[in-house]
Write an enzyme that holds these catalytic residues in place. Structure first.
Site, PDB file in Angstrom:
ATOM      1  N   ASP A 160      73.286  22.429  79.025  1.00  0.00           N
ATOM      2  CA  ASP A 160      73.733  22.701  80.401  1.00  0.00           C
ATOM      3  C   ASP A 160      74.382  24.086  80.480  1.00  0.00           C
ATOM      4  OD1 ASP A 160      73.005  20.025  81.072  1.00  0.00           O
ATOM      5  OD2 ASP A 160      74.795  19.387  80.012  1.00  0.00           O
ATOM      6  N   HIS A 188      76.811  14.871  81.132  1.00  0.00           N
ATOM      7  CA  HIS A 188      75.481  15.482  81.107  1.00  0.00           C
ATOM      8  C   HIS A 188      74.605  14.673  82.080  1.00  0.00           C
ATOM      9  CE1 HIS A 188      71.774  17.284  79.837  1.00  0.00           C
ATOM     10  NE2 HIS A 188      71.299  16.128  79.436  1.00  0.00           N
TER      11      HIS A 188
HETATM   12  P1  NAD Z   1      60.883  11.274  72.052  1.00  0.00           P
HETATM   13  O1  NAD Z   1      60.475   9.988  72.698  1.00  0.00           O
HETATM   14  O2  NAD Z   1      59.858  12.347  71.864  1.00  0.00           O
HETATM   15  O3  NAD Z   1      61.518  10.992  70.629  1.00  0.00           O
HETATM   16  C1  NAD Z   1      62.496  10.023  70.431  1.00  0.00           C
HETATM   17  C2  NAD Z   1      62.244   9.436  69.064  1.00  0.00           C
HETATM   18  O4  NAD Z   1      63.316   8.553  68.790  1.00  0.00           O
HETATM   19  C3  NAD Z   1      60.947   8.621  68.978  1.00  0.00           C
HETATM   20  O5  NAD Z   1      60.137   9.125  67.921  1.00  0.00           O
HETATM   21  C4  NAD Z   1      61.438   7.196  68.694  1.00  0.00           C
HETATM   22  O6  NAD Z   1      60.563   6.491  67.811  1.00  0.00           O
HETATM   23  C5  NAD Z   1      62.786   7.489  68.032  1.00  0.00           C
HETATM   24  N1  NAD Z   1      63.738   6.379  68.070  1.00  0.00           N
HETATM   25  C6  NAD Z   1      63.923   5.444  69.038  1.00  0.00           C
HETATM   26  N2  NAD Z   1      64.887   4.586  68.668  1.00  0.00           N
HETATM   27  C7  NAD Z   1      65.331   4.988  67.451  1.00  0.00           C
HETATM   28  C8  NAD Z   1      66.311   4.494  66.555  1.00  0.00           C
HETATM   29  N3  NAD Z   1      67.017   3.393  66.827  1.00  0.00           N
HETATM   30  N4  NAD Z   1      66.504   5.146  65.373  1.00  0.00           N
HETATM   31  C9  NAD Z   1      65.782   6.253  65.084  1.00  0.00           C
HETATM   32  N5  NAD Z   1      64.824   6.764  65.894  1.00  0.00           N
HETATM   33  C10 NAD Z   1      64.607   6.127  67.068  1.00  0.00           C
HETATM   34  O7  NAD Z   1      62.134  11.805  72.904  1.00  0.00           O
HETATM   35  P2  NAD Z   1      62.781  13.256  72.873  1.00  0.00           P
HETATM   36  O8  NAD Z   1      62.119  14.092  73.904  1.00  0.00           O
HETATM   37  O9  NAD Z   1      62.857  13.746  71.469  1.00  0.00           O
HETATM   38  O10 NAD Z   1      64.240  12.924  73.450  1.00  0.00           O
HETATM   39  C11 NAD Z   1      65.169  12.160  72.705  1.00  0.00           C
HETATM   40  C12 NAD Z   1      66.405  11.883  73.530  1.00  0.00           C
HETATM   41  O11 NAD Z   1      67.093  13.098  73.823  1.00  0.00           O
HETATM   42  C13 NAD Z   1      66.129  11.250  74.896  1.00  0.00           C
HETATM   43  O12 NAD Z   1      67.101  10.231  75.133  1.00  0.00           O
HETATM   44  C14 NAD Z   1      66.307  12.394  75.873  1.00  0.00           C
HETATM   45  O13 NAD Z   1      66.640  11.947  77.167  1.00  0.00           O
HETATM   46  C15 NAD Z   1      67.461  13.109  75.213  1.00  0.00           C
HETATM   47  N6  NAD Z   1      67.716  14.500  75.635  1.00  0.00           N
HETATM   48  C16 NAD Z   1      69.009  14.897  75.743  1.00  0.00           C
HETATM   49  C17 NAD Z   1      69.307  16.196  76.111  1.00  0.00           C
HETATM   50  C18 NAD Z   1      70.750  16.653  76.253  1.00  0.00           C
HETATM   51  O14 NAD Z   1      70.980  17.781  76.736  1.00  0.00           O
HETATM   52  N7  NAD Z   1      71.758  15.874  75.870  1.00  0.00           N
HETATM   53  C19 NAD Z   1      68.271  17.105  76.367  1.00  0.00           C
HETATM   54  C20 NAD Z   1      66.955  16.678  76.238  1.00  0.00           C
HETATM   55  C21 NAD Z   1      66.679  15.352  75.876  1.00  0.00           C
HETATM   56  C1  LMR Z   2      67.683  17.353  80.047  1.00  0.00           C
HETATM   57  O1  LMR Z   2      68.714  17.677  80.638  1.00  0.00           O
HETATM   58  O2  LMR Z   2      66.683  18.102  80.004  1.00  0.00           O
HETATM   59  C2  LMR Z   2      67.645  16.044  79.311  1.00  0.00           C
HETATM   60  O3  LMR Z   2      68.839  15.336  79.452  1.00  0.00           O
HETATM   61  C3  LMR Z   2      66.466  15.232  79.658  1.00  0.00           C
HETATM   62  C4  LMR Z   2      66.606  14.612  81.026  1.00  0.00           C
HETATM   63  O4  LMR Z   2      66.425  13.397  81.147  1.00  0.00           O
HETATM   64  O5  LMR Z   2      66.881  15.351  81.968  1.00  0.00           O
END
Ligand code: NAD
Ligand code: LMR
Length: 328
Positions: A160, A188
């Site tokens: 952010d 967030h």
């Molecule tokens: P993705 O679906 O590509 O990958 C997530 C992975 O986590 C998958 O491979 C899945 O098998 C694995 N997984 C699920 N449960 C699990 C567990 N208990 N133990 C280990 N692995 C597990 O998703 P992504 O695009 O990599 O996003 C991951 C997370 O990050 C999402 O919740 C997304 O919303 C979040 N995210 C947060 C931010 C932030 O700024 N905080 C930014 C972007 C994404």
């Molecule tokens: C983001 O801010 O890009 C992540 O938290 C993914 C989402 O769900 O927006």
């Protein structure tokens, strides 16, 4: 140096792990034992990624191991990057997951188990960054279930802050490196509050240089608050490369001293600073001494506009905490 990454076969991890393997991220001469964690169904995909990491022949890496259970993966861990969880934008049981908070019940359970494993098995000095959404409340669940105070739990708000810096640099026609003290308070989520009233560019107040409150309130804030959704709409998947860079930047920010006069951004457990209720994970301006100690910077002055924004995002975090009462 033992570094654990969960969700290691997912899209964020595919960019994040190579970033972490670059020289100098952990500010330590020690080589890294990398523990990659996935659910059993994703282990084959993870093995493919491990082959690519081996082929990258990183000089920083001592070993790479894979795990389908968190308990063994976190034994003696120095850092845990908790990415593994479900992103929004996907359809589950015929219903699209629209808001990050809709993920509370789905992802919350993951963090009870991971928190307890980290508390029992990781080093007492372990640092934990929660990336999986809803990141702030997942971090709260993890920390409470770890039942140990010495470990540092954080949720990611660096993305952010980077988004806000990019928008501000564009507006003021400056370089992102010239921006100091930009802080994102709160959750967030669309209620987050990126503050420009305490931000400086080239020694001058960014807010005064913009000299247009309407732009701040009605263009800048919603653009940063809704950037995640904007990316999901355009890409058909949630942000990954930028999220990975933000996670790596958080590790660097914690492990290196903060540059003089600046702050970095992460959500930590509130102790009541800036009127944010104790016991929720909120974004704050932070500084690090680069030796394992981070502190909330407490000298930001908040206008009535900022105070209203902080209250709104804090109220949302309290409501999220109430929804996961049974997990904490
Ligand atoms: P993705 O679906 O590509 O990958 C997530 C992975 O986590 C998958 O491979 C899945 O098998 C694995 N997984 C699920 N449960 C699990 C567990 N208990 N133990 C280990 N692995 C597990 O998703 P992504 O695009 O990599 O996003 C991951 C997370 O990050 C999402 O919740 C997304 O919303 C979040 N995210 C947060 C931010 C932030 O700024 N905080 C930014 C972007 C994404
Ligand atoms: C983001 O801010 O890009 C992540 O938290 C993914 C989402 O769900 O927006």
């Amino acid at each position: 140096m033992k570094v654990v990454v969960t969700g290691a076969a997912g899209q964020i991890a595919y960019s994040l792990v190579p970033f972490l393997c670059e020289e100098g991220i952990f500010n330590s001469p020690k080589k890294i034992d990398l523990n990659l964690v996935e659910i059993p169904q994703a282990m084959e995909r993870l093995d493919g990624f491990v082959k690519e990491l081996e082929d990258s022949a990183y000089s920083t890496i001592n070993s790479i191991s894979t795990f389908d259970n968190i308990q063994d993966a976190v034994i003696d861990a120095d850092w845990c990057l908790l990415v593994g969880s479900i992103p929004r934008g996907i359809v589950l049981n015929g219903k699209e997951i629209k808001e990050r908070s809709d993920l509370l019940k789905i992802n919350g359970g993951i963090f009870t188990e991971q928190g307890s494993a980290i508390g029992k098995n990781a080093k007492p000095s372990c640092k934990i960054l929660v990336v999986g959404n809803p990141a702030n409340t997942n971090a709260l669940i993890g920390k409470i279930n770890s039942k140990i105070d010495s470990q540092l739990w954080m949720a990611m708000t660096m993305l952010d802050a980077l988004r806000a810096k990019a928008q501000l640099a564009h507006k003021l026609n400056c370089h992102v490196d010239e921006i100091y003290r930009l802080a994102v308070f709160g959750n967030h989520s669309p209620t987050m509050f990126p503050d420009l009233e305490n931000t400086f560019v080239d020694g001058k107040s960014a807010y005064e240089s913009i000299n247009n409150h309407d732009w701040v309130e009605n263009e800048f804030l919603p653009r940063v608050q809704q950037r995640g959704a904007e990316i999901i709409k355009a890409r058909g998947a949630s942000s990954a490369s930028s999220a990975a860079r933000a996670a790596c930047e958080t590790v660097k920010a914690v492990e290196h001293p903060t540059r003089s006069g600046d702050v970095f951004n992460a959500a930590v457990m509130s102790d009541g600073a800036y009127g944010i209720p104790e016991g929720i994970f909120s974004g704050f301006p932070l500084i690090s001494d680069g030796r394992g100690s981070i502190e909330i910077v407490r000298d930001y002055s908040l206008s009535d506009f900022a105070k209203t924004g902080l209250k709104r995002t804090a109220d949302e975090l309290v409501a999220e905490r109430n929804l996961v009462k049974d997990l904490i």
